[in-house]
Design a protein around this motif. Structure first.
Motif, PDB file in Angstrom:
ATOM      1  N   ASP A  83      67.128 -30.357  52.572  1.00  0.00           N
ATOM      2  CA  ASP A  83      67.389 -29.208  53.405  1.00  0.00           C
ATOM      3  C   ASP A  83      67.499 -27.821  53.054  1.00  0.00           C
ATOM      4  O   ASP A  83      68.353 -26.863  52.990  1.00  0.00           O
ATOM      5  N   ARG A  84      66.841 -27.910  51.504  1.00  0.00           N
ATOM      6  CA  ARG A  84      66.807 -26.419  51.772  1.00  0.00           C
ATOM      7  C   ARG A  84      66.031 -26.382  50.722  1.00  0.00           C
ATOM      8  O   ARG A  84      64.680 -26.848  49.919  1.00  0.00           O
ATOM      9  N   VAL A  85      65.842 -24.642  50.404  1.00  0.00           N
ATOM     10  CA  VAL A  85      64.271 -24.200  50.552  1.00  0.00           C
ATOM     11  C   VAL A  85      63.865 -24.155  48.902  1.00  0.00           C
ATOM     12  O   VAL A  85      64.755 -23.198  48.653  1.00  0.00           O
ATOM     13  N   ILE A  86      63.236 -24.909  48.908  1.00  0.00           N
ATOM     14  CA  ILE A  86      63.019 -24.839  46.742  1.00  0.00           C
ATOM     15  C   ILE A  86      61.589 -23.844  46.208  1.00  0.00           C
ATOM     16  O   ILE A  86      60.991 -23.419  47.542  1.00  0.00           O
ATOM     17  N   ALA A  87      62.028 -22.969  45.319  1.00  0.00           N
ATOM     18  CA  ALA A  87      60.753 -22.479  45.009  1.00  0.00           C
ATOM     19  C   ALA A  87      59.519 -22.411  44.163  1.00  0.00           C
ATOM     20  O   ALA A  87      59.008 -22.383  43.969  1.00  0.00           O
ATOM     21  N   PHE A  88      58.717 -23.588  44.961  1.00  0.00           N
ATOM     22  CA  PHE A  88      57.439 -24.205  44.726  1.00  0.00           C
ATOM     23  C   PHE A  88      57.175 -24.666  46.177  1.00  0.00           C
ATOM     24  O   PHE A  88      57.938 -24.994  47.510  1.00  0.00           O
ATOM     25  N   SER A  89      55.934 -24.060  46.557  1.00  0.00           N
ATOM     26  CA  SER A  89      55.472 -23.597  47.546  1.00  0.00           C
ATOM     27  C   SER A  89      53.814 -24.644  47.345  1.00  0.00           C
ATOM     28  O   SER A  89      53.594 -25.171  46.551  1.00  0.00           O
ATOM     29  N   PRO A  90      52.907 -25.004  48.833  1.00  0.00           N
ATOM     30  CA  PRO A  90      52.254 -25.245  48.615  1.00  0.00           C
ATOM     31  C   PRO A  90      50.555 -24.577  48.059  1.00  0.00           C
ATOM     32  O   PRO A  90      50.106 -25.257  47.217  1.00  0.00           O
ATOM     33  N   PHE A  91      51.179 -23.698  47.383  1.00  0.00           N
ATOM     34  CA  PHE A  91      50.704 -22.561  47.055  1.00  0.00           C
ATOM     35  C   PHE A  91      50.947 -22.729  45.214  1.00  0.00           C
ATOM     36  O   PHE A  91      49.506 -22.568  44.514  1.00  0.00           O
ATOM     37  N   ASN A  92      51.860 -23.245  44.691  1.00  0.00           N
ATOM     38  CA  ASN A  92      51.922 -23.334  43.954  1.00  0.00           C
ATOM     39  C   ASN A  92      51.180 -24.889  43.370  1.00  0.00           C
ATOM     40  O   ASN A  92      50.893 -24.971  41.787  1.00  0.00           O
ATOM     41  N   LEU A  93      51.458 -25.726  44.458  1.00  0.00           N
ATOM     42  CA  LEU A  93      50.649 -26.811  44.247  1.00  0.00           C
ATOM     43  C   LEU A  93      49.591 -27.228  43.995  1.00  0.00           C
ATOM     44  O   LEU A  93      48.904 -27.604  42.725  1.00  0.00           O
ATOM     45  N   LEU A  94      49.016 -25.555  44.557  1.00  0.00           N
ATOM     46  CA  LEU A  94      47.397 -25.577  44.529  1.00  0.00           C
ATOM     47  C   LEU A  94      46.916 -25.236  43.136  1.00  0.00           C
ATOM     48  O   LEU A  94      46.095 -25.312  42.151  1.00  0.00           O
ATOM     49  N   VAL A  95      47.847 -24.198  42.581  1.00  0.00           N
ATOM     50  CA  VAL A  95      47.225 -23.937  41.310  1.00  0.00           C
ATOM     51  C   VAL A  95      47.490 -24.715  40.175  1.00  0.00           C
ATOM     52  O   VAL A  95      46.668 -24.838  39.564  1.00  0.00           O
ATOM     53  N   VAL A  96      48.662 -25.876  40.473  1.00  0.00           N
ATOM     54  CA  VAL A  96      48.627 -27.273  39.427  1.00  0.00           C
ATOM     55  C   VAL A  96      47.663 -27.510  39.758  1.00  0.00           C
ATOM     56  O   VAL A  96      47.053 -27.972  38.601  1.00  0.00           O
ATOM     57  N   VAL A  97      47.416 -27.833  41.017  1.00  0.00           N
ATOM     58  CA  VAL A  97      45.998 -28.903  40.868  1.00  0.00           C
ATOM     59  C   VAL A  97      45.367 -28.968  40.327  1.00  0.00           C
ATOM     60  O   VAL A  97      43.746 -29.089  39.752  1.00  0.00           O
ATOM     61  N   PHE A  98      44.506 -27.152  41.216  1.00  0.00           N
ATOM     62  CA  PHE A  98      43.603 -26.485  39.900  1.00  0.00           C
ATOM     63  C   PHE A  98      43.170 -26.120  38.655  1.00  0.00           C
ATOM     64  O   PHE A  98      42.512 -26.711  37.914  1.00  0.00           O
ATOM     65  N   ALA A  99      44.353 -25.866  38.112  1.00  0.00           N
ATOM     66  CA  ALA A  99      44.580 -25.763  36.907  1.00  0.00           C
ATOM     67  C   ALA A  99      43.926 -26.991  36.407  1.00  0.00           C
ATOM     68  O   ALA A  99      43.104 -27.630  34.946  1.00  0.00           O
ATOM     69  N   THR A 100      45.033 -28.353  36.046  1.00  0.00           N
ATOM     70  CA  THR A 100      44.546 -29.530  36.162  1.00  0.00           C
ATOM     71  C   THR A 100      42.865 -30.069  36.094  1.00  0.00           C
ATOM     72  O   THR A 100      42.531 -30.687  35.165  1.00  0.00           O
ATOM     73  N   VAL A 101      43.071 -29.948  37.042  1.00  0.00           N
ATOM     74  CA  VAL A 101      40.919 -30.475  37.227  1.00  0.00           C
ATOM     75  C   VAL A 101      40.070 -29.505  37.339  1.00  0.00           C
ATOM     76  O   VAL A 101      39.210 -30.470  36.011  1.00  0.00           O
ATOM     77  N   SER A 102      40.309 -28.233  36.477  1.00  0.00           N
ATOM     78  CA  SER A 102      39.644 -27.375  35.809  1.00  0.00           C
ATOM     79  C   SER A 102      39.502 -28.448  33.965  1.00  0.00           C
ATOM     80  O   SER A 102      38.355 -27.930  33.293  1.00  0.00           O
ATOM     81  N   MET A 103      41.114 -28.641  33.692  1.00  0.00           N
ATOM     82  CA  MET A 103      41.124 -29.111  32.114  1.00  0.00           C
ATOM     83  C   MET A 103      40.456 -30.139  32.037  1.00  0.00           C
ATOM     84  O   MET A 103      39.954 -30.267  31.266  1.00  0.00           O
TER      85      MET A 103
END
Lengths: 326, 298
Positions: free
Chosen positions: B139-159
């Motif tokens: 029930d609380r909004v956290i400072a992690f958005s779908p875009f942040n998830l995308l950043v992590v995924v993209f960086a991991t894949v490129s690595m």
């Protein structure tokens, strides 16, 4: 005929320059006096880079931060300790020097890109720290006021002339001390380390300690330059010491030739002239806001690259090769 | 609990972006022994190109591809037509020591001025392709958005792709060989100059990707990536400057340190934390904390 030692010659040379500047200061307008103060201040800051890079072979991108340290130290000793401005400038020098000494223990033994990157990080992080302490006044900063010129100089003695006197005198004294220093035993040992660190160490020099010493002295010089800079803009705030200041100083040092202190005034002149040249270019050819704001930075960078390409060891060598070819 | 989760997720996002920047720095360092301070400029210019393409085509993804291609080309051009001629000219003398730093700094200034000439100094914003509103957790909004998830995924894949390139392909072998010993690589028939330019191109692409992933959470202006350059450098030094794994691990370590310091102590500790980590690593393990070699001070 009286025989003069090199150090006496140097002293006479500096007194002569001081005398000439005193006469020049009487004959130029307020704007030129103000700009002249900046030239002197930049010359000192460039000299601090040259001492570090040209004489001891270290490269710092953090001198804007070291200037900030000196500036804040000077401002606080005027505002909070109510000290005389002259003493405040001495304090600025010593506090920045002490800061450089502590920092030097950490970083001065590093070399090349490691030192450059670390000092870059310092230049970016230190000004943001100033916002943490209320005594430093946050983004607004604190005032730095050296006060009006003494009454005994008469009513026609302007504030700008007073700035000009303080700057040139402080810078000349400092440069005189430094030029004596680099022609002493220490200057020779610094150059030995720069040219071949291993050989210097084998010859029994404590290279680590000497590098820290060079870093500390260079920081002290930068601190005094920082104090003078904020005197001229009459206040100190984090935004007065951007990273681009460090880059400008490096450009000034490379343009004047990193291996000699002789041309520092030229470097100061170049740094003061660049915004002027950019201004007159803009008024002549016009241009967008972005163009106007970016042109000085462009000129500084272009000059840096050209200098390193065509006169990597200073304009003196350029003249030398020119003579050789013709 | 929420605080802890948020801190970890923030660390992952920032760490991912630092990792791209530190990888870019390490790629250039390995191939040319230069810390490329112009990387911040190259990355931000690539991002401007990506931004223009995104605006024209309406697709963020096309923009990312454009930024990476442009970044790679720019990197290759800089190495071939700027760095190589400079180092042909300057081969001796004391200036040799400071020339790489001075040249890349000058280049940084030039690139940023060109951006200023073309786009001005105003802040532009680049819209993220997915939502930047934080997920809701308990029930609380956290400072992690779908875009942040995308950043992590993209960086991991490129690595991962980069690791595959380095470990499984002939080009990767050539890249490693040239970094390890240019002389011997040259003798074994590797075109070391070409490989060196390839290193710059890969770094440029990584920088372009870093920009496109970072700018939507910030603003686009000529100096937008300066800060990332510093963090990338710190991360690369923590990892020892030599290995890609070190660069990523260093970036993650830095991301976690900064995230925890800012969420548990003070918001303002971002830069001091990075600087402290840099100094501590340099004092204790100058060769990087993952390195087995002793001492790397030159």
């Amino acid at each position: 005929m009286l025989k003069l030692t090199p150090s006496k010659k140097r002293t006479i040379f500096f007194i002569a320059i001081g005398w000439a500047l005193l006469l020049i200061g009487d004959r130029i307008g307020e704007l030129r006096q103000y700009q002249g103060s900046f030239v002197a201040m930049y010359a000192l800051a460039i000299a601090s880079i040259i001492l570090l890079t040209g004489y001891s072979g270290q490269l710092s991108l953090g001198h804007s931060a070291l200037m900030a340290v000196g500036a804040y130290a000077g401002a606080l000793s005027i505002n909070n300790l109510h000290l005389h401005p002259a003493i405040a400038l001495v304090i600025a020098t010593f506090v920045a020097g002490l800061f450089g000494l502590l920092l030097g223990f950490g970083v001065a033994r590093l070399s090349g890109p490691y030192l450059a990157g670390t000092t870059l990080a310092l230049a970016v992080s230190l000004p943001t720290l100033a916002n943490q302490f209320p005594i430093l006044g946050g983004e607004q900063g604190v005032v730095f006021d050296v006060g009006l010129p003494p009454a005994r100089f008469g009513e026609n003695f302007s504030q700008y002339k007073w700035f000009f006197w303080i700057s040139t005198l402080a810078v000349l004294i400092m440069l005189w001390l430094i030029s004596n220093f680099v022609s002493s035993r220490y200057g020779r040992t610094f150059r030995a380390i720069r040219d071949n660190e291993t050989a210097a160490a084998l010859a029994g020099l404590n290279t680590g300690r000497l590098k820290v010493l060079a870093f500390a002295i260079s920081s002290g010089m930068a601190g005094l330059a920082g104090g003078l800079l904020v005197m001229l803009i009459s206040g100190v705030s984090p935004s007065a010491f951007p990273l681009s200041l460090s880059f400008s100083l490096l450009t000034g040092a490379v343009v004047t030739g990193v291996y000699s202190l002789r041309g520092v005034m030229l470097g100061g002149l170049v740094l003061v002239a660049i915004p002027e040249i950019a201004d007159s270019l803009v008024t002549r050819i016009g241009g967008s806001e972005g163009f106007t704001a970016t042109l000085p930075g462009f000129l500084v960078s272009a000059l840096l690259i050209l200098a390193v390409l065509f006169a990597p060891n200073g304009p003196g060598t350029l003249l030398h090769t020119f003579k050789k070819h013709h | 609990m929420i605080k802890l989760i948020t801190a970890i997720l923030t660390a992952l996002t920032t760490g991912a972006i630092y990792a791209l920047m530190s990888t870019a720095l390490v790629l250039v360092w390995r191939s040319t022994r230069i810390i490329n301070f112009a990387q911040a400029g190259q990355a931000v210019l690539s991002t401007y190109i990506g931004y223009e393409v995104t605006v024209r085509t309406g697709s963020f993804w096309v923009g990312v591809v454009a930024a990476m291609i442009f970044g790679a080309l720019l990197g290759a051009v800089i190495d071939r037509f700027f760095m190589r001629p400079i180092f042909k000219r300057i081969q001796s003398g004391p200036i040799l020591m400071i020339a790489p730093v001075v040249a890349t700094l000058g280049l940084l200034g030039i690139i940023q001025s060109i951006i200023g000439f073309k786009w001005g100094l105003t802040y532009q914003s680049l819209a993220a392709p997915v939502s930047t509103d934080g997920y809701t957790l308990f029930d609380r909004v956290i400072a992690f958005s779908p875009f942040n998830l995308l950043v992590v995924v993209f960086a991991t894949v490129s690595m991962l792709l980069l690791t595959l390139l380095f470990q499984k392909t002939n080009i990767g072998l050539a890249l490693r060989a040239s970094a390890h010993s240019p002389e011997i690589a040259r003798l074994s028939g590797i075109k070391v100059d070409f490989i060196r330019t390839l290193g710059w191109a890969l770094a440029g692409a990584a920088g372009g990707l870093a920009g496109m992933l970072y700018i939507p959470s910030s603003y686009l202006y000529p100096n937008a990536m300066d800060v990332l350059l510093v963090f990338g450098f710190v991360a690369a030094v923590i990892g020892g400057l030599e290995s890609l794994f070190g660069a990523v691990a260093g970036a993650m370590l830095l991301g976690f340190a900064i995230s925890f310091a800012t969420s548990y102590v003070s918001e303002k500790l971002v830069f001091p934390m990075a600087f402290i980590m840099l100094i501590v690593v340099l004092l204790i393990r100058p060769a990087g904390i993952f390195s087995k070699k002793k001492g790397r001070r030159d």
